[in-house]
Design an enzyme around this catalytic site. Structure first.
Site, PDB file in Angstrom:
ATOM      1  N   GLU A  64     108.265  -0.164  20.935  1.00  0.00           N
ATOM      2  CA  GLU A  64     109.555   0.228  21.485  1.00  0.00           C
ATOM      3  C   GLU A  64     109.907  -0.591  22.724  1.00  0.00           C
ATOM      4  O   GLU A  64     109.040  -0.955  23.498  1.00  0.00           O
ATOM      5  CB  GLU A  64     109.527   1.709  21.883  1.00  0.00           C
ATOM      6  CG  GLU A  64     109.270   2.624  20.702  1.00  0.00           C
ATOM      7  CD  GLU A  64     109.023   4.070  21.112  1.00  0.00           C
ATOM      8  OE1 GLU A  64     109.386   4.958  20.324  1.00  0.00           O
ATOM      9  OE2 GLU A  64     108.467   4.289  22.201  1.00  0.00           O
ATOM     10  N   ASP A 235     106.714  13.307  20.616  1.00  0.00           N
ATOM     11  CA  ASP A 235     107.583  12.292  21.204  1.00  0.00           C
ATOM     12  C   ASP A 235     108.017  11.200  20.241  1.00  0.00           C
ATOM     13  O   ASP A 235     108.414  10.126  20.657  1.00  0.00           O
ATOM     14  CB  ASP A 235     106.912  11.671  22.422  1.00  0.00           C
ATOM     15  CG  ASP A 235     105.609  10.958  22.055  1.00  0.00           C
ATOM     16  OD1 ASP A 235     105.213  11.032  20.884  1.00  0.00           O
ATOM     17  OD2 ASP A 235     105.015  10.348  22.934  1.00  0.00           O
TER      18      ASP A 235
END
Lengths: 359, 359
Positions: A64, A235
């Protein structure tokens, strides 16, 4: 801020430099100071250019990029999440980040962020709990005793005055390691044999488990009235920790809804289920906890502004320090438009010392 | 690929190392080899996880992140664009990038990319022209003689056999510098006093100007039948180089339509104006040039797969080389889940040498 430097140089904080920065500051002081930066940036929420993180998913994990800017500074973090990594001796999560000057676009700092992310995640949890947990909470259950656990414990002691810690992990060795790592820090630590046992008497329940799957670390019957749940481990899409029924009984607080709807515990709920943005509580625009029986839930996923805060804090701490290396990261030709000329001059210089550029 | 290494270490290619890598390879050879990687990755287009770059705009510039992955490797580039930077001796564009292993999420390489971007942009232009320009083209007009110009000249000589170069820049000093930098490389170079003069007799017209505004570097009457236009400078919203009428007469080829519609020359056209994706020409799914009178236009904005290709190429070239530094970028605790224990062990070690972690 480091002293005046050559335009080609970017300060770099290695893992070793970061450890020394944390240790020379004191881990709890570091967490407290970092939390102040995190909180300050939540107060300035409207200033930020915000975007949900850009994820590249693969079979075993995700990579990410998390950018954020307040108009004067820009930061981004690179972070991966690969639960199977521990089998090859690697970290599940590693990270590094860059802080830049918006006016020039030039990087000001490159830093390791594996350690720094663990610290900022714990600091953010404590900031949220400061505004949401029942007053005078002294006991925290800590379920999931992996890489994040000790940082959570220290942040909650440092910012909320937590004195009693009740640990549980499906792997008893993880609990034992966590207990041992924290043993000289003055906390009353109880190693528990189940999550049910761990939550007994706890006003705050922190979940920080790592499996990438929809798990039920907490079931509905384990959650009494008035507790604050700090849900750290759920998450990413498909990774949750709480039973859906808990969510339906809780007042839910989130960082950035467009990201949390996809990644957080609330991926289990309807896309319009009401949630409150944490920054609104911090700025006083909204009430946080409203009663002694209310269950508050911080559905933490980690947002780019927190990494921005962490890099901003570390950059400020570098002022006058020599605790960084100098990276020759940016081309700096004698004349800005003459990039090719740099190559020619390097080549000319090499004619005097040919070994310079031989393969 | 560098030899086996410690898990905390990421190889780093500094600006100096990159220059030496380019010079030891030979700039034209480097461009040719790099172009082969770029072309190979265009052939594998379907494999890539693609996204338009993530831009953070400010008053004077933009900071962008450009990620791409083929499922085995992941790359991203950080790049800024700040035209006013040259006033303070800085580069308009600087860049760096990271190549990672998708299976573990671990970075394999951190590299400067200011120089590498200039090379990959030129290599990509030449790859496109190889498939689109009229056969046997020997003369190129090069309008805009800044940091990108010499790289374009060398790429087109190396890959297409361009022999004659016609230079023009609104700043005669830029033209003179470009001419001087290229003077010993065997090209016939003509410095021109206008863009009109520069395009005379040119089969290929390259525009690489830097002003962040809608400009008309080329007007419609300057473009004769059969030419190939390599439009490099128009690459962000509000920044174009060609008169709209030229676009309407041209067959337009682009990298990644969702990005080019926003950033390229075609931002001047309707969002459904027909364009052809370059990868389809390269794979033979579509015809490129169809006649001697057709005007072909490569509306280049620079796409993340090209940076991926550049990092992949450089990483392969590191094999057996020592031309990189070793960065202590990734935390590597003795036991993967024991991040906090790393800090404790560092602290214990420091008790023997206290100066290690004093401020």
């Amino acid at each position: 801020m480091p002293a005046e430097q050559n335009l080609n140089i970017v300060p770099f904080i290695s893992v070793e430099n970061m450890m020394d920065l944390v240790l020379s500051t004191g881990t709890e002081t570091f967490l407290k100071e970092l939390a102040a930066y995190v909180e300050e940036d939540f107060r300035r929420w409207d200033l930020f250019d915000k975007v949900a993180r850009i994820a590249s998913h693969s079979r075993d994990g995700v990579i990410e990029l998390m950018p954020a800017s307040d108009g004067a500074l820009y930061a981004f973090k690179y972070v991966n999440g690969h639960p199977k990594n521990t089998k090859s001796g690697r970290q599940t999560v590693t990270a590094f980040g860059v802080l830049s000057d918006v006016d020039s676009g030039y990087p000001l700092l490159l830093s390791e962020m594996t350690i720094l992310t663990a610290l900022r995640t714990a600091a953010t949890s404590a900031v949220a709990a400061k505004h949401l947990a029942p007053k005078g909470a002294k006991t925290m259950a800590l379920i999931g005793n992996g890489a994040q656990s000790e940082f959570q414990a220290l942040a909650f002691r440092s910012l909320l005055g937590i004195e009693n810690l009740r640990l549980y992990d499906i792997d008893p060795a993880a609990t034992e390691r966590c207990r041992r790592n924290l043993s000289h820090l003055g906390l009353n630590i109880t190693a528990c044999r189940s999550a049910e046992e761990a939550v007994e008497g706890a006003q705050i329940i922190t979940t920080a488990t790592a499996d990438k799957q929809n798990a039920t670390i907490l079931s509905d019957n384990m959650i009494g009235p008035g507790v604050h749940i700090n849900a750290v481990g759920g998450d990413c899409p498909g990774k949750t920790e709480l039973h859906r029924d808990i969510l339906l009984r809780s007042s839910i607080f989130v960082e950035y809804p467009p990201q949390t709807r996809v990644e957080g515990e609330i991926q289990q709920l309807a896309p319009d289920h009401p949630v409150t943005e944490l920054w609104k509580v911090i700025t006083g625009q909204t009430t946080g906890r409203e009663s002694d029986t209310q269950i508050t839930l911080f559905d933490s996923v980690g947002f780019a502004t927190e990494d921005f805060s962490a890099l901003r804090y570390v950059y400020d701490k570098l002022n006058g320090s020599t605790r960084f290396e100098k990276l020759d990261l940016l081309a700096d030709p004698d004349e800005p438009r003459d990039l090719f000329g740099m190559l020619l001059r390097r080549q000319a210089a090499a004619q005097n010392s040919p070994e310079m550029i031989t393969a």
